[in-house]
Design an enzyme around this catalytic site. Structure first.
Site, mmCIF file in Angstrom:
data_model
loop_
_atom_site.group_PDB
_atom_site.id
_atom_site.type_symbol
_atom_site.label_atom_id
_atom_site.label_comp_id
_atom_site.label_asym_id
_atom_site.label_seq_id
_atom_site.Cartn_x
_atom_site.Cartn_y
_atom_site.Cartn_z
ATOM 1 N N LYS A 97 0.715 -1.107 0.107
ATOM 2 C CA LYS A 97 -0.046 -0.181 -0.033
ATOM 3 C C LYS A 97 0.952 1.360 -0.088
ATOM 4 C CE LYS A 97 -3.731 -2.351 2.301
ATOM 5 N NZ LYS A 97 -4.493 -2.886 3.183
ATOM 6 N N GLN A 110 -4.245 -1.270 9.730
ATOM 7 C CA GLN A 110 -4.199 -2.612 9.050
ATOM 8 C C GLN A 110 -4.682 -3.601 10.054
ATOM 9 O OE1 GLN A 110 -3.556 -3.310 5.874
ATOM 10 N NE2 GLN A 110 -3.948 -5.453 6.118
ATOM 11 N N ASP A 138 -10.909 3.308 4.456
ATOM 12 C CA ASP A 138 -11.190 1.730 4.499
ATOM 13 C C ASP A 138 -12.916 1.618 4.232
ATOM 14 O OD1 ASP A 138 -9.544 -0.293 4.280
ATOM 15 O OD2 ASP A 138 -8.555 0.168 6.328
HETATM 16 N N1 GUN Z 1 -6.769 -6.696 6.529
HETATM 17 C C1 GUN Z 1 -7.285 -7.325 5.534
HETATM 18 N N2 GUN Z 1 -7.858 -6.453 4.561
HETATM 19 C C2 GUN Z 1 -7.990 -5.486 4.928
HETATM 20 C C3 GUN Z 1 -8.446 -4.129 4.257
HETATM 21 O O1 GUN Z 1 -9.061 -3.923 3.499
HETATM 22 N N3 GUN Z 1 -8.198 -2.904 5.413
HETATM 23 C C4 GUN Z 1 -7.548 -3.015 6.636
HETATM 24 N N4 GUN Z 1 -7.390 -2.013 7.156
HETATM 25 N N5 GUN Z 1 -7.131 -4.085 6.870
HETATM 26 C C5 GUN Z 1 -7.273 -5.272 6.034
#
Ligand code: GUN
Length: 279
Positions: free
Chosen positions: A49, A93, A116
């Site tokens: 990311k 995350q 998100d």
């Molecule tokens: N963990 C697995 N998928 C995601 C996501 O799309 N966003 C976040 N913040 N954590 C995750």
């Protein structure tokens, strides 16, 4: 044999299409990515990311906190990025270490920076059919379907998995696009009977090769959201792809299907947040 849906290609196009929007902003979009502890998969995802954000010229902050970080300390970090004018998007995350209350943390993120789409305000807006920030993975699946020329209206879509991250928002987006949606989950009976009637299947259960090839209806569209690491180190999805490809009309590979789209949609959500915040 099924047509392969190339998520890497669509993700690349999606990011390229953001460049003129980024150039039109008065300052670069800013993203803060927060990671707590040493979960190896989270480390990889966060790295991807921030790398993508870097390539697009974003202002980015990667905040890595010790596994022992307390709830109060993490909340103070969230408050600081909420207050930082140069940050448009905040991502914590998941999963967080067990001693932390993830829901309370996600609720603390300013809704207008919640790229998100996990904050209850954004989840509520989506559930009312007026989406603002939509969770990145289901949003990416919709883009893949659109780009593959799959029509959704009037189709029967079966979503397997009811998480707030994928299954539930996925069902809402498909319903908004006029599919008839069945939301299946771990207690669902006769899943093979449901899949026998499905035009579109989205598998988001987190169990390797859970969906068997013979369950897949001829000509249907199969979207595999799963990323499961096997003991031998290989990555597989929630669908037995080789067997399912014999029946499906379209299918996403793992890796290279939905995964790259999640990152692309995070970039798009962050650009949208920056557009709102600098308008
Ligand atoms: N963990 C697995 N998928 C995601 C996501 O799309 N966003 C976040 N913040 N954590 C995750």
């Amino acid at each position: 044999m099924a047509v392969n849906i190339n998520g890497r290609l669509v993700a690349k196009d999606t990011c390229q299409a953001l460049r003129p929007r980024i150039a039109a902003l008065p300052r670069p979009p800013g993203i803060a990515v927060v990671r707590v502890g040493e979960d190896p998969a989270s480390k990889v995802y966060v790295g991807r990311k921030t790398q993508r954000a870097e390539r697009l010229g974003f202002h980015h902050k990667e905040i890595h906190l010790d596994v022992e970080t307390s709830q109060v300390e993490l909340e103070a970090v969230i408050d600081a990025v909420n207050a930082d004018d140069l940050i448009d998007g905040i991502l914590v995350q998941l999963p967080l270490p067990d001693h932390l209350d993830s829901t309370a943390i996600l609720d603390r993120i300013a809704p207008e920076k919640d790229v998100d789409g996990f904050h209850p305000v954004n989840a509520g807006l989506l559930s009312q059919g007026r989406p603002r920030f939509v969770p990145c993975t289901p949003c990416g699946v919709m883009k893949l379907l659109e780009r593959s020329g799959v029509s959704i209206e009037g189709k029967h879509a079966v979503v397997i998995g009811r998480s707030n991250i994928v299954g539930r928002p996925m069902a809402m987006l498909l319903e908004k696009a006029n599919a008839t949606v069945t939301l299946a989950h771990s207690r669902t009976r006769n899943l093979p009977d449901l899949l026998a009637q499905a035009d579109i299947v989205v598998a988001a259960v987190g169990r390797p090769h859970f969906v068997k090839g013979e369950w897949v209806r001829k000509g249907s569209v199969v979207i595999d959201v799963g990323i499961n690491r096997l003991d031998d180190g290989s990555l597989v999805g929630d669908v037995d792809t080789d067997a399912a490809s014999k029946n499906a009309g379209w299918i996403t590979p793992v890796p290279g299907g939905v995964g790259p789209m999640t990152i692309a949609m995070l970039m798009e959500n962050t650009v949208r947040a920056a557009e709102f915040r600098t308008a």
